[in-house]
Write a protein that holds these residues in place. Structure first.
Motif, PDB file in Angstrom:
ATOM      1  N   TRP A  11      46.973  81.918  46.008  1.00 22.12           N
ATOM      2  CA  TRP A  11      48.242  81.191  46.074  1.00 22.12           C
ATOM      3  C   TRP A  11      48.835  81.194  47.487  1.00 22.12           C
ATOM      4  CZ3 TRP A  11      47.673  84.284  41.491  1.00 22.12           C
ATOM      5  CH2 TRP A  11      47.648  83.535  40.307  1.00 22.12           C
ATOM      6  N   ASN A  38      56.051  74.508  55.691  1.00 21.20           N
ATOM      7  CA  ASN A  38      56.125  75.432  54.555  1.00 21.20           C
ATOM      8  C   ASN A  38      55.123  76.567  54.733  1.00 21.20           C
ATOM      9  OD1 ASN A  38      54.090  73.524  54.317  1.00 21.20           O
ATOM     10  ND2 ASN A  38      54.176  73.365  52.097  1.00 21.20           N
ATOM     11  N   LEU A 227      47.729  76.170  44.770  1.00 24.50           N
ATOM     12  CA  LEU A 227      48.939  75.420  45.123  1.00 24.50           C
ATOM     13  C   LEU A 227      48.613  73.955  45.386  1.00 24.50           C
ATOM     14  CD1 LEU A 227      50.717  77.986  47.511  1.00 24.50           C
ATOM     15  CD2 LEU A 227      51.396  77.389  45.185  1.00 24.50           C
ATOM     16  N   VAL A 272      54.275  83.448  45.929  1.00 24.09           N
ATOM     17  CA  VAL A 272      55.719  83.253  46.109  1.00 24.09           C
ATOM     18  C   VAL A 272      56.124  82.024  45.314  1.00 24.09           C
ATOM     19  CG1 VAL A 272      56.133  84.417  48.309  1.00 24.09           C
ATOM     20  CG2 VAL A 272      55.303  82.075  48.312  1.00 24.09           C
TER      21      VAL A 272
HETATM   22  P1  IMP Z   1      56.812  73.554  48.871  1.00 24.73           P
HETATM   23  O1  IMP Z   1      55.476  73.544  49.507  1.00 24.73           O
HETATM   24  O2  IMP Z   1      57.906  73.986  49.789  1.00 24.73           O
HETATM   25  O3  IMP Z   1      57.131  72.264  48.168  1.00 24.73           O
HETATM   26  O4  IMP Z   1      56.784  74.668  47.711  1.00 24.73           O
HETATM   27  C1  IMP Z   1      55.998  74.503  46.550  1.00 24.73           C
HETATM   28  C2  IMP Z   1      55.351  75.825  46.128  1.00 24.73           C
HETATM   29  O5  IMP Z   1      54.359  76.189  47.084  1.00 24.73           O
HETATM   30  C3  IMP Z   1      56.314  77.017  46.077  1.00 24.73           C
HETATM   31  O6  IMP Z   1      55.896  77.893  45.042  1.00 24.73           O
HETATM   32  C4  IMP Z   1      56.121  77.679  47.424  1.00 24.73           C
HETATM   33  O7  IMP Z   1      56.491  79.029  47.410  1.00 24.73           O
HETATM   34  C5  IMP Z   1      54.628  77.502  47.597  1.00 24.73           C
HETATM   35  N1  IMP Z   1      54.194  77.525  49.007  1.00 24.73           N
HETATM   36  C6  IMP Z   1      54.331  76.534  49.923  1.00 24.73           C
HETATM   37  N2  IMP Z   1      53.793  76.909  51.102  1.00 24.73           N
HETATM   38  C7  IMP Z   1      53.292  78.140  50.931  1.00 24.73           C
HETATM   39  C8  IMP Z   1      52.566  79.045  51.789  1.00 24.73           C
HETATM   40  O8  IMP Z   1      52.251  78.766  52.955  1.00 24.73           O
HETATM   41  N3  IMP Z   1      52.213  80.246  51.237  1.00 24.73           N
HETATM   42  C9  IMP Z   1      52.505  80.560  49.952  1.00 24.73           C
HETATM   43  N4  IMP Z   1      53.155  79.751  49.120  1.00 24.73           N
HETATM   44  C10 IMP Z   1      53.548  78.542  49.597  1.00 24.73           C
END
Ligand code: IMP
Ligand code: MG
Length: 429
Positions: A11, A38, A227, A272
């Motif tokens: 993840w 992100n 993810l 996370v």
């Molecule tokens: P988003 O990418 O901000 O839209 O988040 C969507 C999901 O992906 C959430 O659960 C975030 O915590 C996870 N996520 C996004 N980027 C990362 C990363 O680089 N490491 C771990 N989890 C991530």
């Protein structure tokens, strides 16, 4: 000739940054092909710690050209902040290349990301709040704003108008916020045009030309397999393709040019944000992994959820990505644990499953079936060859290799670049 794709097997936060950085020394190009700021890569070079969010890790390697591919979404404020921060520390960022087709994250998508999460309440995804999801949604809805739009002021205005059309209705009527004007977005974005222009090119062509010249290209996946918007635990996923196929669509380099796919997996598991996590620990073992492993987000500082190694996930990652080699990271975090549980299969509604269940409901119901391995107490952080590891650690690594579906070619035993046990070279033969 070699093109190597590096992805996360679980993840995210598996330690891809360190692996890319190590390979980056050999690579002529390091390409980010998905996601945006992100991501959070922590890389330690010569005792200096660097936290990268948007730039590819290759930025830290002299001689390497870092590339931001078309599959990436770019927050320009973050891009230049990161460049300025690294430049101030003596890192040369002048070689950075950016795809003209990459999409931009205007500030309204940051606002929307956070607002939508609040509205989702209990059903929230736990996003990083960086505007990633809304920007990919705009891309698919064909109202996105791309890097190249900054170089045609008329087009830029038209695109912003198009994007704001529906968004202002949403912001004002549904979310009770103020409407955004075309002018403010135009000013926000155009301010970066001159600085951006020299970095922008047809990066797909640049990369294929480099491969034709026999140079080495490393594709660095953001986020990770589970993810991935298509192959992860939807809807608890990011909005891009984080699996190896994304390296092609997100860069313009075709699948027939890829030689090797390396997946990075932690010796345990973390996540996370929200979503199912079969081996998650809610007890003091979870706290121990979090504290010893320093499992707090690089990007958001959030404490990560922690659990034991999950082999069905690794087997799934091996299949989906076409993995040729695993890199196992953070083995040292397990030192001192007497008996180490490893999830070898799931029990789903009374039935044993060796593979990821077909449905999300099945995965939510999955209970880990554990096998237990003897731990070790010796400090392993100085180990550099497999034989340097205590017998029990060797047995643990060999067991993970046997149940994970591909060979484990390197094992991380500490945070810095040198703290790696290499069993097979990660470079193409
Ligand atoms: P988003 O990418 O901000 O839209 O988040 C969507 C999901 O992906 C959430 O659960 C975030 O915590 C996870 N996520 C996004 N980027 C990362 C990363 O680089 N490491 C771990 N989890 C991530
Ligand atoms: Mg990270």
């Amino acid at each position: 000739m070699p093109a190597i794709v590096l992805v996360g097997a679980q993840w995210g936060d598996e330690g891809k940054g360190k692996a890319t950085d190590a390979l980056g020394a050999e690579a002529d190009y390091v390409v980010k092909f998905n996601g945006g700021n992100n991501a959070g890569h922590t890389v330690v070079v010569d005792g200096e710690k660097y936290a990268l969010h948007l730039l590819p890790s290759g930025i830290l390697t002299p001689g390497c050209t870092p590339v931001i591919g078309n599959g990436v979404v770019i927050d320009l404020a973050v891009l230049f902040e990161e460049i300025d921060g690294l430049t101030a520390r003596g890192i040369d960022c002048s070689k950075l290349l950016i795809s003209a087709n990459a999409h931009l994250i205007p500030s309204y998508n940051r606002t929307l990301d956070k607002t939508v999460e609040r509205f989702l309440g209990k059903r929230k995804i736990g996003t990083t709040g960086r505007g990633i999801g809304p920007t990919y949604a705009d891309k698919m809805s064909r109202v996105g704003i791309r890097v190249q739009d900054l170089f045609d002021e008329n087009i830029l205005r038209q695109k912003i108008e198009g994007a704001l059309d529906a968004k202002n209705h949403l912001l004002v009527k549904v979310f009770n916020r103020r409407a955004i004007t075309v002018d403010e977005v135009f000013e926000e974005l155009i301010a970066y045009a001159d600085r951006l222009r020299p970095m922008v090119t047809d990066t797909g062509k640049t990369l294929v030309d480099a491969l034709d010249r026999g140079e080495m290209v490393l594709f660095e996946g953001g986020q990770a397999t589970l993810l991935d918007v298509d192959h992860g635990n939807y809807p608890f996923v990011t909005s891009s393709n984080a699996t190896s196929g994304g390296a092609c669509t997100g860069s313009g380099v075709p699948p027939t040019r890829i030689d090797r796919v390396i997946a990075v997996a932690k010796a345990y598991a973390t996540r996370v944000g929200e979503g199912p996590f079969p081996t998650e620990l809610h007890d003091e073992w979870g706290d121990r992994l979090r504290n010893v492993g320093g499992e707090f987000g690089t990007t958001t500082g959030r404490p990560r959820r922690c659990g034991w190694y999950d082999a069905p996930i690794s087997r799934y990652a091996a299949r989906i990505n076409g993995v040729t080699d695993f890199v196992l990271t953070k083995l040292d975090v397990l030192t001192g644990i007497e008996r180490i549980p490893v999830c070898v299969a799931y029990e789903v509604d009374g039935e044993r499953h060796e593979e990821m269940p077909m449905t999300e409901t099945g995965f939510h119901h999955a209970k880990p079936i554990y096998e237990y391995f003897d731990g070790w107490t010796e400090d392993i952080s100085a180990a550099r060859t497999f034989d340097d590891l205590p017998k029990a650690a060797q047995v643990y690594v060999n067991a993970l290799e046997a149940i994970s579906g591909q060979r484990i070619s390197a094992v991380g035993v500490g945070p810095s670049r040198e703290q790696t046990v290499v069993r097979h070279s990660l470079l193409p033969e």
